[in-house]
Each structure stands twice: as C-alpha cells, then as structure tokens.
Design an enzyme around this catalytic site. Structure first.
Site, PDB file in Angstrom:
ATOM      1  N   LYS A  33       0.836  -1.227   0.000  1.00 32.04           N
ATOM      2  CA  LYS A  33       0.000   0.000   0.000  1.00 32.04           C
ATOM      3  C   LYS A  33       0.866   1.269   0.000  1.00 32.04           C
ATOM      4  CE  LYS A  33       0.568   1.428   4.390  1.00 32.04           C
ATOM      5  NZ  LYS A  33       0.887   2.753   4.899  1.00 32.04           N
TER       6      LYS A  33
ATOM      7  N   GLU B  10       8.445   4.643   3.372  1.00 29.18           N
ATOM      8  CA  GLU B  10       8.887   3.262   3.132  1.00 29.18           C
ATOM      9  C   GLU B  10       8.637   2.812   1.692  1.00 29.18           C
ATOM     10  OE1 GLU B  10      10.731   1.496   4.884  1.00 29.18           O
ATOM     11  OE2 GLU B  10      10.090   1.197   6.958  1.00 29.18           O
TER      12      GLU B  10
HETATM   13  N1  LIG Z   1       4.359   6.618  11.653  1.00 26.77           N
HETATM   14  C1  LIG Z   1       3.262   5.917  11.405  1.00 26.77           C
HETATM   15  O1  LIG Z   1       2.153   6.461  11.392  1.00 26.77           O
HETATM   16  C2  LIG Z   1       3.354   4.448  11.175  1.00 26.77           C
HETATM   17  C3  LIG Z   1       4.548   3.836  10.842  1.00 26.77           C
HETATM   18  N2  LIG Z   1       4.588   2.495  10.578  1.00 26.77           N
HETATM   19  C4  LIG Z   1       5.822   1.847  10.183  1.00 26.77           C
HETATM   20  O2  LIG Z   1       6.733   1.849  11.271  1.00 26.77           O
HETATM   21  C5  LIG Z   1       8.080   1.844  10.768  1.00 26.77           C
HETATM   22  C6  LIG Z   1       8.858   2.929  11.494  1.00 26.77           C
HETATM   23  O3  LIG Z   1       8.232   4.150  11.146  1.00 26.77           O
HETATM   24  P1  LIG Z   1       8.244   5.432  12.078  1.00 26.77           P
HETATM   25  O4  LIG Z   1       8.407   5.103  13.496  1.00 26.77           O
HETATM   26  O5  LIG Z   1       7.075   6.234  11.685  1.00 26.77           O
HETATM   27  O6  LIG Z   1       9.573   6.143  11.543  1.00 26.77           O
HETATM   28  P2  LIG Z   1      10.409   7.317  12.231  1.00 26.77           P
HETATM   29  O7  LIG Z   1      11.251   7.873  11.167  1.00 26.77           O
HETATM   30  O8  LIG Z   1       9.497   8.204  12.987  1.00 26.77           O
HETATM   31  O9  LIG Z   1      11.307   6.543  13.307  1.00 26.77           O
HETATM   32  C7  LIG Z   1      12.217   5.548  12.951  1.00 26.77           C
HETATM   33  C8  LIG Z   1      12.980   5.168  14.208  1.00 26.77           C
HETATM   34  O10 LIG Z   1      13.859   4.109  13.887  1.00 26.77           O
HETATM   35  C9  LIG Z   1      15.188   4.498  14.268  1.00 26.77           C
HETATM   36  N3  LIG Z   1      16.142   3.934  13.333  1.00 26.77           N
HETATM   37  C10 LIG Z   1      16.274   4.240  12.032  1.00 26.77           C
HETATM   38  N4  LIG Z   1      17.231   3.498  11.458  1.00 26.77           N
HETATM   39  C11 LIG Z   1      17.722   2.719  12.446  1.00 26.77           C
HETATM   40  C12 LIG Z   1      18.744   1.773  12.508  1.00 26.77           C
HETATM   41  N5  LIG Z   1      19.461   1.445  11.421  1.00 26.77           N
HETATM   42  N6  LIG Z   1      18.990   1.166  13.677  1.00 26.77           N
HETATM   43  C13 LIG Z   1      18.275   1.486  14.779  1.00 26.77           C
HETATM   44  N7  LIG Z   1      17.291   2.387  14.792  1.00 26.77           N
HETATM   45  C14 LIG Z   1      17.021   2.998  13.640  1.00 26.77           C
HETATM   46  C15 LIG Z   1      15.191   6.008  14.217  1.00 26.77           C
HETATM   47  O11 LIG Z   1      16.234   6.499  15.023  1.00 26.77           O
HETATM   48  P3  LIG Z   1      16.798   7.985  14.773  1.00 26.77           P
HETATM   49  O12 LIG Z   1      15.735   8.908  15.229  1.00 26.77           O
HETATM   50  O13 LIG Z   1      18.018   8.023  15.595  1.00 26.77           O
HETATM   51  O14 LIG Z   1      17.053   8.090  13.292  1.00 26.77           O
HETATM   52  C16 LIG Z   1      13.808   6.311  14.775  1.00 26.77           C
HETATM   53  O15 LIG Z   1      13.802   6.238  16.172  1.00 26.77           O
HETATM   54  C17 LIG Z   1       7.974   2.055   9.254  1.00 26.77           C
HETATM   55  O16 LIG Z   1       8.137   0.830   8.598  1.00 26.77           O
HETATM   56  C18 LIG Z   1       6.548   2.560   9.048  1.00 26.77           C
HETATM   57  O17 LIG Z   1       6.017   2.186   7.808  1.00 26.77           O
HETATM   58  C19 LIG Z   1       3.474   1.729  10.669  1.00 26.77           C
HETATM   59  C20 LIG Z   1       2.271   2.281  11.023  1.00 26.77           C
HETATM   60  C21 LIG Z   1       2.113   3.688  11.302  1.00 26.77           C
HETATM   61  O1  LIG Z   2       1.248   3.193   7.647  1.00 33.33           O
HETATM   62  C1  LIG Z   2       0.737   4.244   7.951  1.00 33.33           C
HETATM   63  C2  LIG Z   2      -0.686   4.368   8.275  1.00 33.33           C
HETATM   64  O2  LIG Z   2      -1.308   3.138   8.404  1.00 33.33           O
HETATM   65  C3  LIG Z   2       1.562   5.468   7.944  1.00 33.33           C
HETATM   66  O3  LIG Z   2       1.674   5.891   6.638  1.00 33.33           O
HETATM   67  P1  LIG Z   2       2.981   6.669   6.149  1.00 33.33           P
HETATM   68  O4  LIG Z   2       4.156   5.783   6.491  1.00 33.33           O
HETATM   69  O5  LIG Z   2       2.757   6.865   4.700  1.00 33.33           O
HETATM   70  O6  LIG Z   2       3.012   7.957   6.902  1.00 33.33           O
END
Ligand SMILES: NC(=O)C1=CN([C@@H]2O[C@H](COP(=O)(O)OP(=O)(O)OC[C@H]3O[C@@H](n4cnc5c(N)ncnc54)[C@H](OP(=O)(O)O)[C@@H]3O)[C@@H](O)[C@H]2O)C=CC1
Ligand SMILES: O=C(CO)COP(=O)(O)O
EC number: 1.1.1.94
Length: 329
Positions: free
Chosen positions: A189, A278
């Site tokens: 998606k 992503e």
């Molecule tokens: N945000 C959302 O609404 C949603 C996100 N997701 C999924 O969750 C996953 C994470 O997204 P999200 O939390 O939003 O992303 P963010 O960019 O907000 O956070 C990513 C986190 O991972 C850490 N990180 C990145 N690279 C590494 C690494 N190599 N080793 C260790 N830690 C690392 C970052 O640390 P640092 O800050 O130091 O870079 C940060 O704390 C994604 O796959 C996303 O699709 C799923 C549902 C909802």
């Molecule tokens: O996965 C998500 C909502 O379900 C968050 O979407 P984005 O990573 O595109 O912000």
C-alpha cells in the site's frame, strides 16, 4: 493470556505511539532508543522527536541497548523495514527462546526480497515472529483516537495473546494467522500511495484518485495471491483498509512524497524531506518480485520508474492511460 512486559525497540513516531498503546493497556513498557543521545532527548522532552506533540506516558521506561529487552515477554520491533534484520540480530543474545517479536514496519527487505516476518525468523531463529499492520497513523494512535489494526502470528494462540496484551478501548487489534497477507498489505500500500499522491499533486482530479486507488488494490490482490496471502486478509484492515487511509491523507508520508513529486519536485528533492517514506524503498523490490512471478503491476512499476528517474510523471501517466483496454477482472 497476556504478555505483561513489553519492549518496544525503536523510538520513532510509531514506536512512541505503540509504547503509549501498551502502557494504556496496563503493560510494563520499556522504549528502547537507538543510542544514549536519542534516549536523553526523549527523556528531556517527554516525547519522541519524531512525534513531538504527543507526550509519552510517564510510566514508560526509556532505555538503550538490547539488554533492556532481556526481561520482555514480547517485543515490538519498530525501526524502518530496511533496518529490521540488523536490529533484530542485536536481540538474539538476550531474548528467551519463543519470545514473540512483532514486526511493526511496512516494507520488504531489499536485496534478500524477504518479508518482515522472514527477516525476523532469519535474525532470531529462536523467536516467534508476528506482524502488526493496518490503517493507523502514529499521531492518531498515540493520542488515543479510535483505531483498528491486524495482529498476526502463525500460531493463533500467540496472535490472540498479543491482541489481548495491546488492545484497549481506543485500539482494537484483530488477531489473524495469515502473517504473509498482513505483511504484503502493509508493504504494497505504501508504494501505491505514492502513485495516488502524484495524481493529487498533479491535480488530476478526485475521479483519477479513486480509479488509481482501485486499480492499485487490484495489483495488491494479484501480488498477494501470487505470494500466498489469503484474499480475506487483503480485503481487511492491513490491505484495503490501510490502502484507503494512505491513499487519501496528507498525514501519510508516502502520499505526501507523491504529492511533492506531482507538484514538480524531482524524486531526489522530494525524498530529502527527512521523513521516512517506506514505499520508496519497497517499490523496486516489489516490482522485481512481481516480475519474478509474472504478476502485472503497472502502477507499482510506474512508481518505481518515476522514483529512479526512468520515467517523468507525464510519461508515467501516459504509459498507464495508453495500455490496451482489457477486462476489469
Ligand atoms: N508513523 C506511522 O504512522 C506508522 C509507521 N509504521 C511503520 O513503522 C516503521 C517505522 O516508522 P516510524 O516510526 O514512523 O519512523 P520514524 O522515522 O518516525 O522513526 C524511525 C525510528 O527508527 C530508528 N532507526 C532508524 N534506522 C535505524 C537503525 N538502522 N537502527 C536502529 N534504529 C534505527 C530512528 O532512530 P533515529 O531517530 O536516531 O534516526 C527512529 O527512532 C515504518 O516501517 C513505518 O512504515 C506503521 C504504522 C504507522
Ligand atoms: O502506515 C501508515 C498508516 O497506516 C503510515 O503511513 P505513512 O508511512 O505513509 O506515513
């Protein structure tokens, strides 16, 4: 059964939101940040810098290092998809055998072409892989707005226990055993949302957005079927549900990346926002895997081609609109 001690590995937007969820559900929660600097910043602000407007529950312990997960009954792995394997590997020496490790990222590992539960199984052969996915923006979830997700593990008892451990009156986790379907929905998606974002950015109209979302869903279904997903999973929260959310909201980073490209930024410029999209990482591997099993995915293919500069936005639109007319199904 519930898992009482939850370790959330990764303190970005989604990690912070899920830590709040687990704390709200009455669990004992440790949120493990990437390093001491990140942990200090979170402690000082009382929030993740990736989700600065939502306070972390004060009961959540902030830590660094895999050892902080040693006592966990279940682990939520919430780092980007391409980092899942390496970060999971750091947990191998500390986790008890059988500990559920829930992949919370939405993507496919490039190079190896592995889905998220396969990545966890590869790095942590003694753990029990699971996957959490569905329509859920971190900001909504962290604030306690009503949301529903799918939580899948091959063993239904594990999926059910995880759902009971994280569910509250504001977050409803539906349990499932089709891990493959859940992880495919979340990964695909994001790529399709970039396409719909491009259409929004180009101001091609609401009809075009609806058409592209629907034809994108047909691609997601075809890919899912070819890779062993169940149809009812793909039409559920982690497939259709998340596609609808992500293809319609500026809150989505993937959709917003598409909008920026549609408005005229180059893909390289648009990707410099500092926000994690992503779908940009998943697009090429999704297309490779589709080709490998003879799955027709013209929209995903167009996204991959635009992102790597092989097609301009206008060429991609023309290519999609001049395909031979065909039966809908
Ligand atoms: N945000 C959302 O609404 C949603 C996100 N997701 C999924 O969750 C996953 C994470 O997204 P999200 O939390 O939003 O992303 P963010 O960019 O907000 O956070 C990513 C986190 O991972 C850490 N990180 C990145 N690279 C590494 C690494 N190599 N080793 C260790 N830690 C690392 C970052 O640390 P640092 O800050 O130091 O870079 C940060 O704390 C994604 O796959 C996303 O699709 C799923 C549902 C909802
Ligand atoms: O996965 C998500 C909502 O379900 C968050 O979407 P984005 O990573 O595109 O912000």
């Amino acid at each position: 059964m519930t898992y009482q001690r939850i370790a959330v590995v990764g303190a970005g937007a989604w990690g912070a939101a899920l830590a709040n969820v687990a704390a709200r559900a009455g669990r004992s929660v440790v949120l493990i940040a990437r390093d001491d600097t990140a942990a200090a910043a979170i402690r000082a602000a009382g929030a993740s810098p990736h989700l600065p407007d939502v306070a972390l529950d004060p009961a959540i312990a902030i830590a660094t290092g895999a050892a902080a997960a040693a006592e966990a009954d279940a682990v939520l792995l919430v780092v980007p998809a391409q980092a899942h394997g390496a970060v999971a590997a750091t947990l191998a020496p500390v986790l008890r055998p059988g500990t559920p490790v829930v992949a919370c990222a939405k993507g496919i590992e490039r190079g190896t072409r592995r889905f998220m539960t396969e990545v966890i199984a590869g790095s942590l052969p003694a753990a029990t892989p699971a996957i959490l996915s569905g329509p859920s923006f971190a900001a909504d979830v962290a604030r306690g707005l009503p949301t529903a997700v799918t939580l899948a593990a091959v063993d239904e008892a594990v999926a059910t226990a995880l759902a009971h451990s994280l569910g509250t009156t504001t977050l409803r986790p539906y349990h499932a055993t089709d891990t493959r379907g859940v992880e495919i929905g979340g990964a695909a998606k994001n790529v399709l949302a970039i396409a719909v974002g491009i259409v929004r950015g180009r101001r091609l109209g609401a009809s075009a957005q609806a058409a592209l979302t629907t034809r994108g869903f047909a691609e997601l279904m075809r890919f899912g079927r070819a890779y062993g997903a169940r149809a009812e999973t793909l039409t559920g929260l982690s497939g259709l549900g998340d596609l609808i959310l992500t293809c319609s909201s500026r809150q989505s980073r993937n959709f917003s990346l598409g909008v920026a490209i549609g408005e005229g930024l180059s893909p390289a410029e648009a990707r410099h926002s500092g926000l994690l999209a992503e779908g940009a990482f998943t697009a090429p591997v999704l297309v490779e895997m589709a080709r490998e099993r003879d799955v027709d995915m013209p929209i995903a293919g167009a996204v991959a081609a635009v992102l790597d500069g092989r097609l301009s936005v206008d060429q991609a639109i023309e290519a999609l609109m001049t395909r031979p007319f065909r039966a809908e199904h």
